[in-house]
Design an enzyme around this catalytic site. Structure first.
Site, mmCIF file in Angstrom:
data_model
loop_
_atom_site.group_PDB
_atom_site.id
_atom_site.type_symbol
_atom_site.label_atom_id
_atom_site.label_comp_id
_atom_site.label_asym_id
_atom_site.label_seq_id
_atom_site.Cartn_x
_atom_site.Cartn_y
_atom_site.Cartn_z
ATOM 1 N N TRP A 100 1.031 -1.186 0.065
ATOM 2 C CA TRP A 100 -0.020 -0.263 0.092
ATOM 3 C C TRP A 100 0.878 1.143 -0.008
ATOM 4 O O TRP A 100 2.091 1.106 0.801
ATOM 5 C CB TRP A 100 -0.877 0.045 1.215
ATOM 6 C CG TRP A 100 -2.311 -0.484 1.067
ATOM 7 C CD1 TRP A 100 -3.364 0.343 0.700
ATOM 8 C CD2 TRP A 100 -2.771 -1.917 1.141
ATOM 9 N NE1 TRP A 100 -4.584 -0.833 0.754
ATOM 10 C CE2 TRP A 100 -4.224 -2.046 1.083
ATOM 11 C CE3 TRP A 100 -1.942 -3.027 1.209
ATOM 12 C CZ2 TRP A 100 -4.736 -3.081 0.764
ATOM 13 C CZ3 TRP A 100 -2.681 -4.215 1.078
ATOM 14 C CH2 TRP A 100 -4.100 -4.185 1.060
ATOM 15 N N LEU A 101 0.495 2.183 -0.697
ATOM 16 C CA LEU A 101 1.086 3.547 -0.929
ATOM 17 C C LEU A 101 1.694 4.160 0.410
ATOM 18 O O LEU A 101 2.662 3.990 0.706
ATOM 19 C CB LEU A 101 0.235 4.583 -1.759
ATOM 20 C CG LEU A 101 0.867 5.672 -2.164
ATOM 21 C CD1 LEU A 101 0.051 6.432 -3.224
ATOM 22 C CD2 LEU A 101 1.545 6.650 -1.277
ATOM 23 N N TRP A 102 0.444 4.848 1.313
ATOM 24 C CA TRP A 102 1.090 5.418 2.505
ATOM 25 C C TRP A 102 1.633 4.621 3.552
ATOM 26 O O TRP A 102 2.615 4.844 4.473
ATOM 27 C CB TRP A 102 0.062 6.608 2.881
ATOM 28 C CG TRP A 102 -1.206 6.002 3.754
ATOM 29 C CD1 TRP A 102 -1.925 4.936 3.648
ATOM 30 C CD2 TRP A 102 -1.786 7.125 4.705
ATOM 31 N NE1 TRP A 102 -2.931 5.052 4.289
ATOM 32 C CE2 TRP A 102 -2.941 6.382 5.014
ATOM 33 C CE3 TRP A 102 -1.396 8.248 5.075
ATOM 34 C CZ2 TRP A 102 -3.888 6.789 5.984
ATOM 35 C CZ3 TRP A 102 -2.757 8.982 5.933
ATOM 36 C CH2 TRP A 102 -3.764 8.188 6.251
ATOM 37 N N ARG A 152 -15.300 -2.682 11.947
ATOM 38 C CA ARG A 152 -15.145 -2.476 10.406
ATOM 39 C C ARG A 152 -16.240 -1.757 9.964
ATOM 40 O O ARG A 152 -17.342 -1.365 10.425
ATOM 41 C CB ARG A 152 -14.885 -3.878 9.558
ATOM 42 C CG ARG A 152 -14.027 -4.705 10.407
ATOM 43 C CD ARG A 152 -12.574 -4.440 10.218
ATOM 44 N NE ARG A 152 -11.947 -4.280 8.795
ATOM 45 C CZ ARG A 152 -10.910 -3.761 8.773
ATOM 46 N NH1 ARG A 152 -9.871 -3.462 9.567
ATOM 47 N NH2 ARG A 152 -10.210 -3.887 7.400
ATOM 48 N N ASP A 190 -10.615 5.386 5.077
ATOM 49 C CA ASP A 190 -11.690 4.807 4.515
ATOM 50 C C ASP A 190 -13.183 5.196 4.834
ATOM 51 O O ASP A 190 -13.745 5.571 4.204
ATOM 52 C CB ASP A 190 -11.452 3.263 4.501
ATOM 53 C CG ASP A 190 -9.994 2.682 4.092
ATOM 54 O OD1 ASP A 190 -9.307 3.637 3.976
ATOM 55 O OD2 ASP A 190 -10.117 1.558 3.894
ATOM 56 N N TYR A 233 -3.803 -14.499 -5.337
ATOM 57 C CA TYR A 233 -4.567 -13.162 -5.455
ATOM 58 C C TYR A 233 -5.059 -12.594 -6.583
ATOM 59 O O TYR A 233 -5.277 -11.545 -6.938
ATOM 60 C CB TYR A 233 -3.543 -12.143 -4.716
ATOM 61 C CG TYR A 233 -3.018 -12.387 -3.264
ATOM 62 C CD1 TYR A 233 -4.114 -12.342 -2.420
ATOM 63 C CD2 TYR A 233 -1.805 -12.886 -3.149
ATOM 64 C CE1 TYR A 233 -3.609 -12.753 -1.197
ATOM 65 C CE2 TYR A 233 -1.459 -12.965 -1.761
ATOM 66 C CZ TYR A 233 -2.240 -13.315 -0.590
ATOM 67 O OH TYR A 233 -1.939 -13.737 0.463
ATOM 68 N N GLU A 260 -3.419 -2.151 14.764
ATOM 69 C CA GLU A 260 -3.894 -1.278 13.666
ATOM 70 C C GLU A 260 -4.104 0.028 14.181
ATOM 71 O O GLU A 260 -3.765 1.234 13.849
ATOM 72 C CB GLU A 260 -4.556 -1.987 12.740
ATOM 73 C CG GLU A 260 -5.044 -1.085 11.559
ATOM 74 C CD GLU A 260 -6.193 -1.824 10.623
ATOM 75 O OE1 GLU A 260 -6.535 -3.043 11.057
ATOM 76 O OE2 GLU A 260 -6.644 -1.451 9.545
#
Ligand code: GLC
Length: 441
Positions: A35-37, A214, A169, A82, A411
């Site tokens: 993932w980017l960040w 979630r 998100d 995947y 997380e």
């Protein structure tokens, strides 16, 4: 001190556990790709352990860069296991996507320049210059793409087309807009017939994390519906914006972009490269335009609907990120710092909540609707220091490290009790704990 040592060892082992050679997965099982960040934050921590490995993390991310400059939020693992993830996105429908790696068709907060500079700070000048030389063209192309495609009316602010692009998100302004505009008939039927309970059984995320931490299944379906619409338009921004009502000039994204622009200017300067004049003018315009997001009535910044220019007045962690941007006045910065001092707002026992406690959206363990996250704490600590709020920065650093030392590298965390939530052994929590320990207050 001893506690820091123990946390350091734990954090190192989390990074080692999630190391996939050239990149670090955010967490085993739930987040197997790059993932980017996440990778930028990981690199910021890794630089203290192994600078070359930190550089590799960024180079691996840039393998996914599109020929138009876009850096995708995910570079997929090419394991047959995947295939479904890759097929959901089908990045190959866009002519600019790279041929040899599969990615998504959207981006994430532009933290790359921050990671590049932080890695650079660990290198002596000749090596730093080579490092900057290596990444500069990609960085420049990314920032130019952001302006070209995401600021079509040259307003100064860049827009996002999916909540995943913000990295926050399920943050309230996006969720509120999504519920207002985006509930297609088939999803409404599922909601009415309660069929979502059946779909729940097939969710991958809720296998590793309790469902009340979630998104709701209806929200997940909406997110995938938006994604499918983007794919149908081959991720071509003109076609996407043509009929879409769902695009937001997100406050957190633009705040991080402003800081990234500052870093890019510094990188260019140290390489004696001239940035295009138009780009510099647009960068200044972004700093000015951020002030259009200020609401004098509540004394806060907000995200804005791209089409209607309506401010989306939901206080969230984004409220505080102009501190990280660094472009707001000392007076405004002070007003934001005061928000940190309210126990029922942004200042509970384990700050900083992703939504303040007195918001109707607040849920202490629900993802980006309440829990404290280490990456946003890190960004705000950095901003507080630059604005000279040394004591606030030191206190936040300390409470962040205490929270992670007590609960583990999770997380996210319940901001009232400090209890862990979300995925265990989460990479950016580990990496940024390392950085906070190593860089002191
Ligand atoms: C979740 C987070 C996002 C992060 C990703 C991988 O989607 O909201 O910010 O990049 O997980 O950790």
């Amino acid at each position: 001190m001893q506690e820091d040592q123990k946390l350091l060892e734990d954090a190192k082992s989390v990074l080692a556990m999630n190391d996939r050679g050239s990149y670090t997965q955010p967490a085993h099982g739930l987040y197997p790709h790059q993932w980017l960040w996440d990778s930028c934050f990981v690199a910021i921590g890794l630089r203290h352990l192994d600078v070359e490995r930190a550089q590799a993390e960024i180079m691996s991310l840039l393998r996914g860069q599109w020929h138009n400059g876009m850096v995708p939020n995910i570079v997929f693992r090419d394991d047959p296991q995947y295939r479904t993830d890759r097929n959901i996105w089908r990045s190959w429908v866009n002519p600019y996507a790279p041929n040899d790696v599969m990615t998504t068709g959207i981006t994430q907060p532009p933290i790359i320049a921050e990671a590049v500079v932080k890695i650079g700070a660990k290198l002596a000048w000749p090596e730093r210059r080579s490092w900057y030389r290596m990444v500069y063209p990609a960085l420049l192309a990314y920032h130019e793409w952001l302006y070209e495609e995401r600021d079509p009316h040259k307003e100064g602010l860049v827009l996002q087309i999916h909540p995943w692009e913000t990295g926050l998100d399920n943050t309230p302004p996006w969720m509120a807009e999504m519920h207002d505009h985006q509930l297609p008939t088939w999803i409404s039927i599922i909601e009415k017939t309660r069929f979502d309970k059946v779909i729940n059984l097939f969710r991958r995320d809720t296998k590793s994390v309790p469902i009340d931490q979630r998104f709701s299944t209806i929200e997940v379906l909406c997110l995938f519906d938006i994604q499918r619409r983007l794919r149908r338009k081959s991720y071509d921004i003109n076609r996407v914006l043509d009929h879409s009502l769902f695009s937001i000039e997100d406050l957190s994204y633009n705040a991080m972009f402003i800081r990234a622009n500052t870093h890019l200017r510094e990188i260019a300067k140290s390489l004696r490269e001239e940035l295009p004049e138009e780009l510099i003018a647009r960068m200044h315009k972004t700093e000015k335009a951020l002030e259009e997001l200020w609401d004098p009535y509540s004394g806060q910044y907000y995200s804005r609907d791209f089409i209607t220019h309506r401010l989306l007045k939901f206080p969230t962690i984004a409220t505080l990120l102009p501190l990280y941007a660094g472009s707001v006045t000392q007076e405004r910065a002070k007003q934001l710092v005061q928000l940190l001092e309210h126990e029922r707002g942004f200042g509970p026992a384990y700050p900083i909540p992703s939504v303040p406690l007195d918001s109707p959206w607040f849920h202490s363990k629900l993802y980006w609707q309440g829990p404290a996250w280490v990456n946003t704490n890190w960004l705000i600590i950095d901003g507080l220091k630059r604005y000279g709020f040394k004591e606030h920065a030191a206190a936040l650093r300390e409470s962040t490290l205490e929270m992670v030392a007590n609960a583990g590298c999770y997380e996210y965390f319940d901001p009232i009790t400090g209890e862990p939530a979300g995925a265990a052994n989460f990479s950016w929590t580990a990496a940024l704990a390392i950085d906070l320990i190593k860089t002191k207050a």
